[in-house]
Enzyme design. Sequence first.
Site, PDB file in Angstrom:
ATOM      1  NE  ARG A 168      -7.799  -6.596   6.356  1.00 32.81           N
ATOM      2  CZ  ARG A 168      -6.853  -7.532   6.342  1.00 32.81           C
ATOM      3  NH1 ARG A 168      -6.684  -8.314   7.395  1.00 32.81           N
ATOM      4  NH2 ARG A 168      -6.076  -7.695   5.300  1.00 32.81           N
ATOM      5  CB  THR A 179      -9.929  -6.153   3.374  1.00 31.61           C
ATOM      6  OG1 THR A 179      -8.911  -5.300   3.904  1.00 31.61           O
ATOM      7  CG2 THR A 179      -9.290  -7.363   2.724  1.00 31.61           C
ATOM      8  CD  GLN A 223       0.722  -8.612  -2.343  1.00 34.29           C
ATOM      9  OE1 GLN A 223       1.434  -9.276  -3.068  1.00 34.29           O
ATOM     10  NE2 GLN A 223      -0.533  -8.363  -2.632  1.00 34.29           N
ATOM     11  N   GLY A 281      -4.355  -4.069  -4.036  1.00 37.93           N
ATOM     12  CA  GLY A 281      -5.311  -3.048  -4.479  1.00 37.93           C
ATOM     13  C   GLY A 281      -4.521  -1.810  -4.839  1.00 37.93           C
ATOM     14  CG  HIS A 282      -1.602  -1.800  -7.286  1.00 38.23           C
ATOM     15  ND1 HIS A 282      -0.716  -2.392  -8.142  1.00 38.23           N
ATOM     16  CD2 HIS A 282      -1.280  -2.262  -6.053  1.00 38.23           C
ATOM     17  CE1 HIS A 282       0.107  -3.177  -7.455  1.00 38.23           C
ATOM     18  NE2 HIS A 282      -0.231  -3.121  -6.190  1.00 38.23           N
ATOM     19  CE  LYS A 324       3.075  -2.365  -4.464  1.00 39.25           C
ATOM     20  NZ  LYS A 324       2.822  -2.064  -3.061  1.00 39.25           N
ATOM     21  CG  ASP A 337      -1.780  -1.221   1.311  1.00 36.88           C
ATOM     22  OD1 ASP A 337      -2.268  -1.683   0.269  1.00 36.88           O
ATOM     23  OD2 ASP A 337      -1.921  -1.764   2.425  1.00 36.88           O
TER      24      ASP A 337
HETATM   25  P1  IMP Z   1      -2.716 -12.692   1.915  1.00 37.23           P
HETATM   26  O1  IMP Z   1      -1.721 -12.206   0.931  1.00 37.23           O
HETATM   27  O2  IMP Z   1      -4.144 -12.396   1.572  1.00 37.23           O
HETATM   28  O3  IMP Z   1      -2.503 -14.137   2.270  1.00 37.23           O
HETATM   29  O4  IMP Z   1      -2.465 -11.899   3.299  1.00 37.23           O
HETATM   30  C1  IMP Z   1      -1.275 -12.061   4.041  1.00 37.23           C
HETATM   31  C2  IMP Z   1      -0.851 -10.745   4.667  1.00 37.23           C
HETATM   32  O5  IMP Z   1      -0.440  -9.848   3.649  1.00 37.23           O
HETATM   33  C3  IMP Z   1      -1.960 -10.031   5.436  1.00 37.23           C
HETATM   34  O6  IMP Z   1      -1.378  -9.339   6.519  1.00 37.23           O
HETATM   35  C4  IMP Z   1      -2.497  -9.046   4.421  1.00 37.23           C
HETATM   36  O7  IMP Z   1      -3.119  -7.942   5.025  1.00 37.23           O
HETATM   37  C5  IMP Z   1      -1.206  -8.646   3.726  1.00 37.23           C
HETATM   38  N1  IMP Z   1      -1.427  -8.179   2.355  1.00 37.23           N
HETATM   39  C6  IMP Z   1      -1.679  -8.915   1.265  1.00 37.23           C
HETATM   40  N2  IMP Z   1      -1.813  -8.139   0.179  1.00 37.23           N
HETATM   41  C7  IMP Z   1      -1.619  -6.886   0.583  1.00 37.23           C
HETATM   42  C8  IMP Z   1      -1.579  -5.626  -0.091  1.00 37.23           C
HETATM   43  O8  IMP Z   1      -1.751  -5.513  -1.301  1.00 37.23           O
HETATM   44  N3  IMP Z   1      -1.340  -4.544   0.688  1.00 37.23           N
HETATM   45  C9  IMP Z   1      -1.106  -4.639   2.016  1.00 37.23           C
HETATM   46  N4  IMP Z   1      -1.117  -5.778   2.688  1.00 37.23           N
HETATM   47  C10 IMP Z   1      -1.364  -6.905   1.981  1.00 37.23           C
END
Ligand code: IMP
Length: 427
Positions: free
Chosen positions: A302, A300, A223, A40-41, A16, A13
């Site tokens: 959140r 999400t 990520q 989520g870009h 990018k 986040d």
């Molecule tokens: P997963 O990739 O959905 O398995 O999540 C694993 C961890 O990576 C969690 O803490 C997510 O919140 C975090 N995460 C996954 N994708 C993103 C992203 O695009 N931005 C920020 N955190 C991410």
Amino acid sequence: MPVLAIVGGQWGDEGKGKVVDQLAEKADVVVRFSGGDNAGHTVINHLGEFKLHLVPAGIFSSRVLCVIGNGVVINPAVLMSEIAGLNKSGVDTSKLAISDRAHLVMPYHILLDELEEKSRAGKALGTTKRGIGPAFADKASRLGIRTCDLLDKAALKERLAMVLEGKNTLFTKVYGVPPVSLDEIYAKYCEYADFLFPFIKDTAALLDHALEKKQLVILEGAQGALLDPDFGTYPYGTSSSPLTAGACLGAGIAPNRIDRVLGIFKVYCTRVGNGPMPTELLDETGQKIREIAHEYGTTTGRPRRIGWFDAVAARFSCRINGLTGVALTRLDVFDTVPTLKICTGYELNGKRIDYFPASVAELEKCKPIYEELPGWGKPITDVRRFKDLPGEAQKYVRRIEELMGCPVNMACCGPSREQVIQLKPVI
Ligand code: IMP
């Protein structure tokens, strides 16, 4: 023309999408190389505001070939609705190509993600529940279904039947939930296959072709480094590598072809999901930054955890990614914050350390050691030249640069494409 990798330097986040959108104007090819629709870009440009999950942020420049690389796990339903949404807003997606080697997120991956998170109880990772971990686990276990499998429907059914035998045993015998239906999943994926068919290509070969023609290629990460399965805060991280090394594998490009690596960092830290974050702000300042910057997850919704800039983690990220430059984002968020802090070291068991520990148990014990800098107390959203920034903002940027040991190429002072201050050319 160089190959430029753009990677997240923190916990994702970092902005990018905005940087890729801006640089893509000069590019010929943009390749998303890792993650899935957990990303989520956000991109704001002359065409509107977009939240991309799978489609590369180069899609708004009509001449750019946009590739979803083999390192991405693709939920076809999400991709199709993203393409439809873009088309509805007048964005041309005809120059999108999907790697024939990319793995697919299947409905049982999403179900498993949910069940695994539940079973972790108090130790949940806080995943995005998009099935990303289980999809990458199947890739490593050699149980994955790939985009090329969509091209032969009879073989697809056979493979799906084999995989589902194991999955349904797990669902019914271990988790005590009903089995998933082969026929339903097969029918759905046949529909997806028909839609995706024209996009599925040998994208590594396309890239090679672009490189031969000396075209400018941007490798777009998802990520951030601190979520990397090897170098992040394991197990509180994601399942594919957001690092430069991941860019090589996930795009299908040899390491010696990457010329430059731009790391994207916010001027503070955010994190969604669980796991250690040494500079986390649980006070009013954190709340204030969250509201000013609207720090809520794109995927999400959140609330993101907020912290001061962590130069220990940033230095680590620079090293592990081989960064040649840095883009700092969201500098304007500090316009009304009176005093800024930068973490320059950690205190661990009474001693100062300046490395990023491997163990989350150790990282959780690390207390940040801060340096304070004055804020600038005025809006900078209209500033376009570094020398026009207030002195305090210049000092803040220069201090981060010094602590990271990597040149800052650009600083963003607002969400739109134009709100950028160039310090040094990126490409
Ligand atoms: P997963 O990739 O959905 O398995 O999540 C694993 C961890 O990576 C969690 O803490 C997510 O919140 C975090 N995460 C996954 N994708 C993103 C992203 O695009 N931005 C920020 N955190 C991410």
